[in-house]
Write a protein that holds these residues in place. Structure first.
Motif, short mmCIF file in Angstrom:
data_model
loop_
_atom_site.label_atom_id
_atom_site.label_comp_id
_atom_site.label_asym_id
_atom_site.label_seq_id
_atom_site.Cartn_x
_atom_site.Cartn_y
_atom_site.Cartn_z
N TYR A 87 -20.13 -28.39 30.11
CA TYR A 87 -18.85 -29.04 29.83
C TYR A 87 -17.89 -28.70 30.97
CZ TYR A 87 -20.63 -29.53 25.09
OH TYR A 87 -21.39 -29.85 24.00
N PHE A 88 -17.26 -29.73 31.50
CA PHE A 88 -16.38 -29.55 32.64
C PHE A 88 -14.91 -29.64 32.24
CE2 PHE A 88 -19.05 -29.58 36.44
CZ PHE A 88 -20.27 -29.93 35.91
N GLY A 89 -14.10 -28.84 32.95
CA GLY A 89 -12.67 -28.98 32.82
C GLY A 89 -12.17 -30.15 33.65
N PRO A 90 -10.88 -30.45 33.58
CA PRO A 90 -10.32 -31.60 34.28
C PRO A 90 -10.21 -31.42 35.78
CG PRO A 90 -8.58 -30.41 33.19
CD PRO A 90 -9.87 -29.77 32.74
N GLN B 11 -7.89 -26.07 32.82
CA GLN B 11 -7.71 -25.61 34.18
C GLN B 11 -6.26 -25.78 34.60
OE1 GLN B 11 -11.77 -27.60 35.81
NE2 GLN B 11 -10.67 -26.36 37.32
N THR B 12 -5.73 -24.75 35.23
CA THR B 12 -4.38 -24.84 35.77
C THR B 12 -4.36 -24.19 37.14
OG1 THR B 12 -3.76 -22.76 34.68
CG2 THR B 12 -3.23 -24.83 33.53
N LEU C 108 -13.78 -27.60 40.11
CA LEU C 108 -14.14 -27.87 38.73
C LEU C 108 -14.72 -26.62 38.08
CD1 LEU C 108 -15.86 -31.29 39.38
CD2 LEU C 108 -13.85 -31.00 37.95
N CYS C 109 -14.24 -26.33 36.90
CA CYS C 109 -14.77 -25.24 36.10
C CYS C 109 -15.62 -25.83 34.99
CB CYS C 109 -13.61 -24.44 35.53
SG CYS C 109 -14.10 -23.03 34.52
N ALA C 110 -16.69 -25.14 34.62
CA ALA C 110 -17.58 -25.64 33.57
C ALA C 110 -18.13 -24.47 32.76
CB ALA C 110 -18.72 -26.45 34.17
N SER C 111 -18.61 -24.79 31.57
CA SER C 111 -19.30 -23.78 30.76
C SER C 111 -20.52 -24.42 30.12
CB SER C 111 -18.38 -23.20 29.70
OG SER C 111 -18.05 -24.16 28.72
N THR C 112 -21.46 -23.60 29.73
CA THR C 112 -22.71 -24.09 29.13
C THR C 112 -22.65 -24.04 27.62
OG1 THR C 112 -24.07 -23.50 31.02
CG2 THR C 112 -25.19 -23.68 28.92
N LEU D 269 -6.97 -19.97 40.91
CA LEU D 269 -7.15 -21.12 40.03
C LEU D 269 -7.63 -20.62 38.68
CD1 LEU D 269 -8.94 -23.57 42.51
CD2 LEU D 269 -6.50 -23.06 42.25
N GLU D 270 -6.96 -21.07 37.63
CA GLU D 270 -7.25 -20.57 36.30
C GLU D 270 -8.21 -21.49 35.56
OE1 GLU D 270 -4.68 -17.21 36.72
OE2 GLU D 270 -6.28 -17.71 35.31
N CYS D 271 -9.08 -20.89 34.77
CA CYS D 271 -10.00 -21.64 33.92
C CYS D 271 -10.17 -20.87 32.63
CB CYS D 271 -11.35 -21.83 34.58
SG CYS D 271 -12.58 -22.63 33.51
#
Lengths: 111, 111
Positions: A101-104, A6-7, A90-94, A21-23
């Motif tokens: 799973y979550f990003g920072p 994430q940035t 927070l960004c996440a993927s399955t 917001l980037e993910c």
């Protein structure tokens, strides 16, 4: 540990600005999510996507938009930032077994 | 969508004491997941329970899924300062892949 990026990690911006917001994730996961979370508080689902060109609104989606043009990329845009948007995003993927799973996270402050 | 209620909201224990957090749903869940979020960090997946009455252990952590698949618990035996954080349970949202998270239980462990 999953590879979700994430940035920016921190952003301070003035009211009325448009921000994205980037993910991104490198695991090829189809399903991705955006959450808003105040420190130590509950997670609010903003948007989610189950694949390219597929997006759905969550519970707090009215002031933001998302796009899913590529599997690995799921950006979140606030058209006009307000102080009430100050929070952590927070960004996440399955994963394969439905775990997320979550990003920072991106800590956003709107002045 | 399905709501997941979690109690207590906060728990403060002395190191070495046990800790339990409870999660309840008004509807039957196909599965339940548990996550841990350290202060300043992002949620990290701990475990998923799928079967009625299932019990799983991870070292000092014991996870249970109720017989009716409407409740779950996380028990930590002999807490350590490394257990500090917020523990979230999460259930499927509207039978899809997105999750409804509980509000979390914040655990503070003092030495």
């Amino acid at each position: 540990e999953a590879d979700i990026y994430q940035t920016p990690r921190y952003l301070v911006i003035g009211t009325g600005k448009k921000i994205t917001l980037e993910c991104s994730q490198t695991m090829g996961h189809d399903k991705m999510y955006w959450y808003q979370q105040d420190p130590g508080m509950e997670l609010h689902l903003i948007h989610y996507s189950y694949g390219v060109n597929s997006t759905e609104k969550g519970d707090l989606s009215s002031e933001s938009t998302v796009s899913r043009i590529r599997t690995e990329h799921f950006p979140l845009t606030l058209e006009s930032a307000r102080p009430s948007h100050t929070s952590q995003y927070l960004c996440a993927s399955t994963g394969v077994f439905y775990e997320q799973y979550f990003g920072p996270g991106t800590r956003l402050t709107v002045t | 969508g399905q709501q997941v209620m979690q109690i207590p909201q906060y728990q403060h224990v002395q190191e070495g004491e046990d800790f339990t957090t409870y999660c309840n749903s008004s509807t039957t869940l196909s599965n339940i997941q548990w996550y841990k979020q350290r202060p300043g960090g992002h949620p990290v997946f701990l475990i998923q329970l799928v079967k009625s009455g299932e019990v799983k252990k991870q070292k000092r952590l014991t996870f249970q899924f109720g017989e009716a698949k409407k409740n779950s618990s996380l028990h930590i035996t002999a807490t350590q300062t490394t257990d500090v954080g917020t523990y979230f349970c999460a259930g499927p949202r509207n039978s899809g892949y997105a999750l409804n998270f509980g509000k979390g239980t914040s655990l503070l462990v003092t030495p």
